[in-house]
Design a protein around this motif. Structure first.
Motif, mmCIF file in Angstrom:
data_model
loop_
_atom_site.group_PDB
_atom_site.id
_atom_site.type_symbol
_atom_site.label_atom_id
_atom_site.label_comp_id
_atom_site.label_asym_id
_atom_site.label_seq_id
_atom_site.Cartn_x
_atom_site.Cartn_y
_atom_site.Cartn_z
ATOM 1 N N LYS A 51 0.429 -1.334 0.087
ATOM 2 C CA LYS A 51 0.055 0.177 -0.245
ATOM 3 C C LYS A 51 0.870 1.349 -0.011
ATOM 4 O O LYS A 51 1.941 1.832 0.645
ATOM 5 N N VAL A 52 0.290 1.825 -1.397
ATOM 6 C CA VAL A 52 1.272 3.310 -0.709
ATOM 7 C C VAL A 52 0.106 4.480 -0.764
ATOM 8 O O VAL A 52 -1.487 4.305 -0.604
ATOM 9 N N TYR A 53 0.337 5.258 -0.419
ATOM 10 C CA TYR A 53 -0.391 6.402 0.711
ATOM 11 C C TYR A 53 -0.766 7.651 -0.213
ATOM 12 O O TYR A 53 0.713 7.880 -0.162
ATOM 13 N N ILE A 54 -1.276 8.442 -0.708
ATOM 14 C CA ILE A 54 -1.164 9.518 -1.110
ATOM 15 C C ILE A 54 -2.041 10.188 -0.190
ATOM 16 O O ILE A 54 -3.721 10.206 0.143
ATOM 17 N N VAL A 55 -1.089 12.056 0.113
ATOM 18 C CA VAL A 55 -2.381 12.679 0.202
ATOM 19 C C VAL A 55 -1.965 13.881 -0.575
ATOM 20 O O VAL A 55 -1.122 14.851 -1.128
ATOM 21 N N ASP A 56 -2.901 14.516 -0.933
ATOM 22 C CA ASP A 56 -3.147 15.891 -2.284
ATOM 23 C C ASP A 56 -3.849 17.352 -1.196
ATOM 24 O O ASP A 56 -4.166 16.878 0.318
ATOM 25 N N LYS A 57 -4.147 18.659 -1.670
ATOM 26 C CA LYS A 57 -4.580 19.345 -1.421
ATOM 27 C C LYS A 57 -5.715 18.977 -0.924
ATOM 28 O O LYS A 57 -6.952 18.304 -2.525
ATOM 29 N N THR A 58 -6.547 19.851 -1.418
ATOM 30 C CA THR A 58 -8.149 20.077 -1.158
ATOM 31 C C THR A 58 -7.792 20.785 -2.634
ATOM 32 O O THR A 58 -7.816 21.965 -2.571
ATOM 33 N N ALA A 72 -7.296 12.312 -0.155
ATOM 34 C CA ALA A 72 -6.716 10.905 0.303
ATOM 35 C C ALA A 72 -6.838 10.354 -0.296
ATOM 36 O O ALA A 72 -8.288 9.888 -0.441
ATOM 37 N N SER A 73 -5.678 9.159 -0.878
ATOM 38 C CA SER A 73 -5.987 7.793 -1.295
ATOM 39 C C SER A 73 -5.220 6.883 -0.748
ATOM 40 O O SER A 73 -4.130 7.103 -0.072
ATOM 41 N N GLU A 74 -6.122 5.441 -0.725
ATOM 42 C CA GLU A 74 -4.847 3.991 -0.340
ATOM 43 C C GLU A 74 -4.619 3.017 -1.865
ATOM 44 O O GLU A 74 -5.741 3.136 -2.184
ATOM 45 N N TYR A 75 -3.463 3.327 -2.096
ATOM 46 C CA TYR A 75 -3.334 2.764 -3.822
ATOM 47 C C TYR A 75 -2.960 1.516 -3.156
ATOM 48 O O TYR A 75 -1.440 1.170 -2.562
ATOM 49 N N ASP A 76 -2.970 0.802 -3.812
ATOM 50 C CA ASP A 76 -2.627 -0.988 -3.612
ATOM 51 C C ASP A 76 -2.068 -1.560 -4.907
ATOM 52 O O ASP A 76 -2.477 -1.749 -6.417
ATOM 53 N N LEU A 77 -0.792 -1.489 -4.752
ATOM 54 C CA LEU A 77 0.575 -2.425 -5.522
ATOM 55 C C LEU A 77 -0.001 -3.127 -6.359
ATOM 56 O O LEU A 77 0.501 -3.659 -7.156
ATOM 57 N N GLU A 78 -0.844 -4.248 -5.740
ATOM 58 C CA GLU A 78 -1.124 -5.257 -6.550
ATOM 59 C C GLU A 78 -1.947 -5.400 -7.054
ATOM 60 O O GLU A 78 -2.095 -6.124 -8.506
ATOM 61 N N THR A 79 -3.407 -4.473 -6.849
ATOM 62 C CA THR A 79 -3.988 -4.506 -7.941
ATOM 63 C C THR A 79 -4.217 -3.355 -8.847
ATOM 64 O O THR A 79 -5.022 -3.138 -10.259
ATOM 65 N N ASN A 80 -3.501 -2.792 -8.482
ATOM 66 C CA ASN A 80 -3.390 -1.069 -9.095
ATOM 67 C C ASN A 80 -4.948 -0.380 -9.058
ATOM 68 O O ASN A 80 -5.373 0.538 -10.234
ATOM 69 N N THR A 81 -5.180 -0.171 -7.417
ATOM 70 C CA THR A 81 -6.695 0.133 -7.568
ATOM 71 C C THR A 81 -7.037 1.236 -6.227
ATOM 72 O O THR A 81 -5.722 1.028 -5.705
ATOM 73 N N VAL A 82 -7.191 1.921 -6.648
ATOM 74 C CA VAL A 82 -7.155 2.735 -5.063
ATOM 75 C C VAL A 82 -8.493 3.133 -4.065
ATOM 76 O O VAL A 82 -9.405 2.733 -4.683
#
Length: 639
Positions: A51-58, A72-82
């Motif tokens: 899992k890669v965790y991503i944070v953006d601005k509003t 914000a999102s959680e990126y799954d490296l195995e399935t390439n879904t968020v």
């Protein structure tokens, strides 16, 4: 607050898939688009093996959560879904790092905004964001998609911090440095926050003089905890060693040639800490911009101004002289410098003209203050002779990685790269008047070793201490290949760090001391020391462990360094390693150095030399004589 709904997005839509519906096998030295981040990756970090965790601005990202745009999102490296994640406050240009107990912390940001990035009342539609200026957000990562960000209102900062830097300390807590109140292209005296405080809190803010003398380009100051236990700070043209335990600052010579902090945003890294260099820190800066303090104004075309190509370094626990290093093959601002397990770094992303930042000016490229994206990917090998350290271009991205791009190492040894949005709000591809749009595409860069057969060591620990008994790692005959490969086998620990604004806060590479025993059947054992008995060399918390055999790394596994709790860490005397046996007699890359001195807060070496340089700001700053600096820090016993 009740948990908000989650939204899954298939990141592979629109990608070129093989007949089986999966991406084709990657090739070495290539970079390819693999998915979609859901929110723009202004900030990101590797939280678990998958899992890669991503944070953006509003901003008005199409991905939504709880009825409003997600940032914000959680990126799954195995399935390439968020998975969409909810952050309650505006995390615009927040800082981040990981505590010694494994909790990730995201601090600061800006006031609530609405469409176009314009100031709005808190929590009103359509974005429903709160004021992030003092906010503290925490995340305990997970593998089952149940974790969420927590807005830690009981531990908010005491002052507003937009663009703060977070540095994890020897006890696993953090120091939070600098920032400003309300933001803008650069800082100014009216909103400067020239202070630091701690997380968890140790009280109110404490003044830090270097942040009063380095305006206006002093946001996101560049910091590294040194093996001496002091903090190296570089911001705008200014540099110092900061004894944070006693609140004493020791000014050093100005950095030469270029501004390396935001918006100059050079590629920066502490070079590998190894037994061969006695875990001594050399810090490097490559690229940036040579703008003078009076040039950080928007009345001229900054986006057309060429980036800088110089590289400089300092080894501050030994010598406070700046050293000119091999220059960049192409001038670059906002390059990401990411460690590989073999000790090289990968340089990718960035621009050739202008700086970080955006705004509504007549000369902006849309809103971007930067132009001329750089697509080349290069290796940097600090072990090679000067002039041969940067490789030729080994790959070329197809994505404009402008302001607000980020990157990190992954456990399989590839590099994850995403982000880019030099705009105040979401700008869809093809929007008239814009050259650079909000970017969600995720790329992976596959290094030259990627498709080679990987070592599969056994016996790896899940926790490491500071000193104490060594441990044994087992390598099969297949792992070893040939006995001469053992001369170039090492066990390394990497903190991938928190990536934002061309920095990876907390990124560090530490090689452990080791010896080996080669067996008659071609297998081998590695005898590996714990972390050197000095938490300032590698602070407590989660790290990736790799076993690298003749340049080919195993897949990384997570290891906890230290007790797993905040507080003073136990330090033990290292057990002596057995001598290497059964090898080919070649030079061993580490050797048994268990008895050698480590650089600690009471025993750091120095040349005692002084330095002076004339910075691009036209100001001559004479470096404090090394003996005086180190004596004041209690480090002069070995001069």
């Amino acid at each position: 607050m009740a948990p908000r709904s989650r939204q899954l997005v298939n990141s592979l839509l629109g990608l070129s898939l093989g007949a089986s519906g999966v991406l084709a096998a990657p090739a070495a030295n290539t970079i390819e688009i693999v998915g979609d981040s859901g929110v723009s990756a202004q900030q990101l970090f590797l939280g678990t093996s998958n899992k890669v965790y991503i944070v953006d601005k509003t901003e008005n990202n199409p991905l939504t959560v709880a009825g409003h745009p997600a940032w914000a999102s959680e990126y799954d490296l195995e399935t390439n879904t968020v998975r969409a994640m909810d952050i309650e406050t505006n995390s615009f240009c927040a800082g981040g790092n990981v505590l010694g107990n494994g909790t990730w912390v995201n601090i600061g940001g800006n006031q609530p905004v609405g469409p176009g990035g314009l100031t709005a009342n808190a929590t009103v539609e359509p974005y429903e964001d709160g004021d992030g200026g003092k906010a503290t957000r925490t995340l305990n990562t997970c593998t089952d998609e149940t974790c969420d960000w927590t807005d830690d209102g009981t531990n908010y900062m005491t002052t507003r911090r937009w663009y703060p830097t977070l540095e994890t300390l020897e006890d696993g807590s953090m120091i939070v440095i600098g920032g400003c109140d309300w933001g803008g292209y650069v800082n100014d005296a009216g909103q400067n926050n020239p202070t630091y405080e701690f997380y968890p809190s140790r009280g109110g803010p404490v003044g830090l003089n270097i942040l009063t003398t380095t305006l206006p380009a002093n946001l996101f100051p560049l910091t590294w905890l040194l093996p001496s236990g002091n903090i190296f700070i570089q911001t705008n043209w200014g540099t110092e060693i900061f004894d944070y335990k006693n609140n004493v600052e020791y000014p050093l010579a100005d950095i030469p040639h270029s501004v390396r902090t935001y918006p100059g945003s050079a590629a920066t890294a502490m070079m590998p800490l190894t037994p061969a260099n006695n875990w001594t820190a050399t810090i490097m800066f490559c690229g940036g911009t040579d703008l003078q303090p009076d040039q950080w104004v928007t009345t001229w075309n900054i986006a057309a101004y060429p980036a800088d190509s110089t590289c400089v370094s300092m080894t501050p626990d030994l010598n406070t002289t700046w050293v000119d290093e091999e220059p960049l093959p192409e001038a670059r601002v906002m390059g990401n410098w990411i460690f590989l397990p073999d000790g090289r770094l990968v340089l990718l992303n960035g621009i050739g003209k202008g700086t970080a930042g955006y705004g509504n000016t007549s000369w902006a490229i849309g809103q971007s203050f930067g132009d001329d994206p750089i697509y080349t990917v290069r290796y940097y090998d600090p072990t090679q002779p000067m002039g041969s350290r940067f490789s030729s271009a080994v790959a070329n991205s197809t994505v404009d990685r402008m302001y607000h791009s980020s990157a990190t190492l992954l456990p399989d040894g590839s590099i994850f790269s995403s982000g880019s949005n030099p705009n105040a709000d979401y700008v869809a591809s093809g929007t008239a008047g814009y050259k650079y749009f909000t970017e969600y595409r995720v790329e992976k860069f596959y290094p030259d070793y990627y498709m080679k057969t990987r070592p599969a060591p056994t016996g790896l620990p899940t926790q490491l201490g500071y000193g104490g008994d060594y441990f044994t790692v087992n390598l099969s005959a297949t792992d070893v290949g040939q006995v001469s490969n053992l001369d170039n086998t090492k066990v390394v620990l990497i903190r991938p760090g928190f990536s934002t604004h061309a920095m990876n806060m907390g990124q560090r590479y530490v090689q452990l001391n080791s010896t080996f025993a080669a067996n008659s059947d071609g297998s081998a054992q590695l005898f590996v020391s714990q972390v050197p008995p000095n938490p300032a060399i590698l602070v407590p918390g989660p790290v990736l462990m790799f076993v690298v055999v003749n340049g080919i790394p195993s897949n990384g596994t997570w290891v906890t360094v230290g007790s797993g709790e905040l507080g003073t860490q136990t330090v033990n005397t290292p057990q002596a390693l057995p001598a290497s046996t059964g090898g080919d007699g070649g030079e061993w890359n580490a050797g048994n150095l268990a008895g050698t001195e480590t650089v600690s807060g009471s025993a750091a070496k120095s040349t005692g030399s002084s330095s002076s340089t004339t910075s691009g700001a036209g100001k001559v700053v004479v470096g404090v004589v090394g003996g005086v600096v180190l004596a004041a820090m209690g480090l002069a016993s070995l001069l």
